[in-house]
Design a protein around this motif. Structure first.
Motif, PDB file in Angstrom:
ATOM      1  N   PRO A  68       0.835  -1.207   0.000  1.00 16.20           N
ATOM      2  CA  PRO A  68       0.000   0.000   0.000  1.00 16.20           C
ATOM      3  C   PRO A  68       0.869   1.256   0.000  1.00 16.20           C
ATOM      4  O   PRO A  68       1.904   1.316   0.665  1.00 16.20           O
ATOM      5  CB  PRO A  68      -0.794  -0.127   1.309  1.00 16.20           C
ATOM      6  CG  PRO A  68      -0.792  -1.588   1.627  1.00 16.20           C
ATOM      7  CD  PRO A  68       0.543  -2.083   1.152  1.00 16.20           C
ATOM      8  N   ASP A  76      -4.575   0.848  -1.544  1.00 17.39           N
ATOM      9  CA  ASP A  76      -4.899  -0.362  -0.782  1.00 17.39           C
ATOM     10  C   ASP A  76      -3.989  -1.541  -1.107  1.00 17.39           C
ATOM     11  O   ASP A  76      -4.191  -2.649  -0.611  1.00 17.39           O
ATOM     12  CB  ASP A  76      -6.358  -0.767  -0.998  1.00 17.39           C
ATOM     13  CG  ASP A  76      -6.692  -1.019  -2.465  1.00 17.39           C
ATOM     14  OD1 ASP A  76      -5.777  -0.914  -3.319  1.00 17.39           O
ATOM     15  OD2 ASP A  76      -7.861  -1.320  -2.764  1.00 17.39           O
ATOM     16  N   SER A 117       1.266  -9.585   0.807  1.00 18.55           N
ATOM     17  CA  SER A 117       1.139  -9.269   2.219  1.00 18.55           C
ATOM     18  C   SER A 117      -0.324  -9.309   2.638  1.00 18.55           C
ATOM     19  O   SER A 117      -1.217  -8.910   1.880  1.00 18.55           O
ATOM     20  CB  SER A 117       1.712  -7.876   2.496  1.00 18.55           C
ATOM     21  OG  SER A 117       1.453  -7.481   3.830  1.00 18.55           O
ATOM     22  N   LEU A 149      -1.500  -7.313   4.555  1.00 17.69           N
ATOM     23  CA  LEU A 149      -1.906  -5.908   4.590  1.00 17.69           C
ATOM     24  C   LEU A 149      -2.728  -5.529   3.361  1.00 17.69           C
ATOM     25  O   LEU A 149      -3.483  -4.563   3.399  1.00 17.69           O
ATOM     26  CB  LEU A 149      -0.666  -5.005   4.652  1.00 17.69           C
ATOM     27  CG  LEU A 149       0.239  -5.112   5.880  1.00 17.69           C
ATOM     28  CD1 LEU A 149       1.445  -4.205   5.706  1.00 17.69           C
ATOM     29  CD2 LEU A 149      -0.517  -4.758   7.140  1.00 17.69           C
ATOM     30  N   SER A 150      -2.552  -6.287   2.282  1.00 13.21           N
ATOM     31  CA  SER A 150      -3.229  -5.975   1.016  1.00 13.21           C
ATOM     32  C   SER A 150      -4.569  -6.687   0.879  1.00 13.21           C
ATOM     33  O   SER A 150      -5.198  -6.585  -0.173  1.00 13.21           O
ATOM     34  CB  SER A 150      -2.325  -6.351  -0.166  1.00 13.21           C
ATOM     35  OG  SER A 150      -1.057  -5.776  -0.010  1.00 13.21           O
ATOM     36  N   GLY A 151      -4.994  -7.421   1.898  1.00 16.07           N
ATOM     37  CA  GLY A 151      -6.344  -7.987   1.884  1.00 16.07           C
ATOM     38  C   GLY A 151      -6.441  -9.369   1.276  1.00 16.07           C
ATOM     39  O   GLY A 151      -6.920  -9.518   0.157  1.00 16.07           O
ATOM     40  N   LEU A 186       0.400   3.699   7.618  1.00 17.17           N
ATOM     41  CA  LEU A 186      -0.274   2.405   7.710  1.00 17.17           C
ATOM     42  C   LEU A 186      -1.027   2.271   9.026  1.00 17.17           C
ATOM     43  O   LEU A 186      -2.153   1.749   9.063  1.00 17.17           O
ATOM     44  CB  LEU A 186       0.745   1.277   7.571  1.00 17.17           C
ATOM     45  CG  LEU A 186       1.395   1.127   6.194  1.00 17.17           C
ATOM     46  CD1 LEU A 186       2.616   0.210   6.275  1.00 17.17           C
ATOM     47  CD2 LEU A 186       0.394   0.572   5.183  1.00 17.17           C
ATOM     48  N   CYS A 187      -0.438   2.748  10.112  1.00 14.88           N
ATOM     49  CA  CYS A 187      -1.128   2.721  11.406  1.00 14.88           C
ATOM     50  C   CYS A 187      -2.359   3.612  11.367  1.00 14.88           C
ATOM     51  O   CYS A 187      -3.415   3.253  11.903  1.00 14.88           O
ATOM     52  CB  CYS A 187      -0.183   3.165  12.525  1.00 14.88           C
ATOM     53  SG  CYS A 187       1.137   1.992  12.902  1.00 14.88           S
ATOM     54  N   ARG A 242      -4.239   4.189   8.937  1.00 17.40           N
ATOM     55  CA  ARG A 242      -5.288   3.526   8.158  1.00 17.40           C
ATOM     56  C   ARG A 242      -5.773   2.246   8.823  1.00 17.40           C
ATOM     57  O   ARG A 242      -6.663   1.569   8.299  1.00 17.40           O
ATOM     58  CB  ARG A 242      -4.768   3.193   6.753  1.00 17.40           C
ATOM     59  CG  ARG A 242      -4.457   4.413   5.901  1.00 17.40           C
ATOM     60  CD  ARG A 242      -4.347   4.025   4.437  1.00 17.40           C
ATOM     61  NE  ARG A 242      -5.592   3.447   3.974  1.00 17.40           N
ATOM     62  CZ  ARG A 242      -5.676   2.385   3.172  1.00 17.40           C
ATOM     63  NH1 ARG A 242      -4.567   1.779   2.776  1.00 17.40           N
ATOM     64  NH2 ARG A 242      -6.837   1.922   2.786  1.00 17.40           N
ATOM     65  N   LEU A 302      -4.040  -0.473   9.211  1.00 20.30           N
ATOM     66  CA  LEU A 302      -3.435  -1.664   8.622  1.00 20.30           C
ATOM     67  C   LEU A 302      -2.351  -2.258   9.510  1.00 20.30           C
ATOM     68  O   LEU A 302      -2.041  -3.454   9.401  1.00 20.30           O
ATOM     69  CB  LEU A 302      -2.853  -1.325   7.240  1.00 20.30           C
ATOM     70  CG  LEU A 302      -3.873  -0.916   6.181  1.00 20.30           C
ATOM     71  CD1 LEU A 302      -3.178  -0.503   4.892  1.00 20.30           C
ATOM     72  CD2 LEU A 302      -4.855  -2.035   5.921  1.00 20.30           C
ATOM     73  N   LEU A 303      -1.767  -1.432  10.366  1.00 16.00           N
ATOM     74  CA  LEU A 303      -0.773  -1.884  11.338  1.00 16.00           C
ATOM     75  C   LEU A 303      -1.177  -1.381  12.711  1.00 16.00           C
ATOM     76  O   LEU A 303      -1.704  -0.257  12.833  1.00 16.00           O
ATOM     77  CB  LEU A 303       0.618  -1.341  11.010  1.00 16.00           C
ATOM     78  CG  LEU A 303       1.470  -2.044   9.957  1.00 16.00           C
ATOM     79  CD1 LEU A 303       2.779  -1.276   9.805  1.00 16.00           C
ATOM     80  CD2 LEU A 303       1.743  -3.482  10.323  1.00 16.00           C
ATOM     81  N   GLU A 331       4.806  -7.840   9.478  1.00 18.83           N
ATOM     82  CA  GLU A 331       3.693  -8.074   8.571  1.00 18.83           C
ATOM     83  C   GLU A 331       3.586  -9.580   8.343  1.00 18.83           C
ATOM     84  O   GLU A 331       4.518 -10.332   8.623  1.00 18.83           O
ATOM     85  CB  GLU A 331       3.901  -7.364   7.232  1.00 18.83           C
ATOM     86  CG  GLU A 331       5.072  -7.908   6.429  1.00 18.83           C
ATOM     87  CD  GLU A 331       5.144  -7.381   5.004  1.00 18.83           C
ATOM     88  OE1 GLU A 331       4.079  -7.191   4.379  1.00 18.83           O
ATOM     89  OE2 GLU A 331       6.269  -7.180   4.514  1.00 18.83           O
TER      90      GLU A 331
END
Length: 214
Positions: free
Chosen positions: A105, A123, A150, A152-154, A190-191, A193, A195-196, A203
């Protein structure tokens, strides 16, 4: 010995996970294999060493040169083409497709240069969604996709898109790894959003295996 020319994504943990999945995957005799976004060509060479007929594709000229050079050094036969995902092999079908696409992302649209190998939109799905849309028509009946990215990417989005296209799909490998320099530089974003977690240091990478059963 593997060579990576300047600007070409050098193999990392995600490449190693996908290489392991490739080693475990049963291949028919003289299987036709597509390495989509080949980078250095390490996965293409690994498949060729198993006797597969391999085509490798990358949009980056330095990556194409690198993959050709590494195939030559490994004394393997790999057809390396320059183009965008499935464009150069339109109309062909394969027993196996492997892909380690850009999936990080990014707060900025993907640009040019080396970052094109990892930046994948807000995203992280700019290329993943395209692969999910293109792969079903690339697979022969019984053909398999091995895809790494990852979490993180869904991963749920990837599984849902592949299943909605008529493929069976599941996560076969998970591994937690330390954040690399790109993700560390974006940790605050990222935090923000979600995501982290705050102060997140790791990750999760996933390998997804999808199969065309009909």
């Amino acid at each position: 010995m593997l060579i990576a020319l300047p600007g070409v994504y050098a193999p990392q943990e995600d490449t190693a996970l996908l290489a392991g999945a490739l080693r475990r995957e049963a291949l028919p005799p003289r299987a036709r294999v597509l390495d989509m976004g080949t980078g250095t060509g390490v996965l293409a060479v690994a498949a060729a060493r198993r006797g597969a007929r391999v085509t490798a594709v990358d949009i980056s000229r330095p990556a194409v040169w690198t993959a050709r050079l590494n195939a030559l050094l490994a004394r393997t036969r790999v057809r390396v083409l320059r183009g965008d995902l499935a464009g150069p092999v339109e109309g062909s079908t394969f027993d196996l497709v492997v892909a380690n696409p850009p999936y990080v992302p990014s707060p900025r649209p993907p640009g040019r240069g080396a970052a094109r190998a990892w930046d994948a939109g807000h995203d992280g799905r700019l290329v993943l969604d395209r692969i999910c849309g293109e792969v079903p028509r690339l697979l022969r009946p019984g053909g398999v996709l091995l895809l790494v990215h990852s979490a993180l990417s869904g991963e749920r989005s990837t599984l849902a898109r592949l299943r909605s296209a008529g493929l069976t799909a599941e996560v076969t490998v998970r591994r937690r790894v330390a954040l690399g320099p790109v993700l560390r530089s974006r940790r605050s974003w990222l935090c923000g959003r979600g995501l982290l977690p705050p102060g997140g240091q790791n990750e999760e990478l996933v390998v997804i295996r999808a199969e065309r059963t009909q």
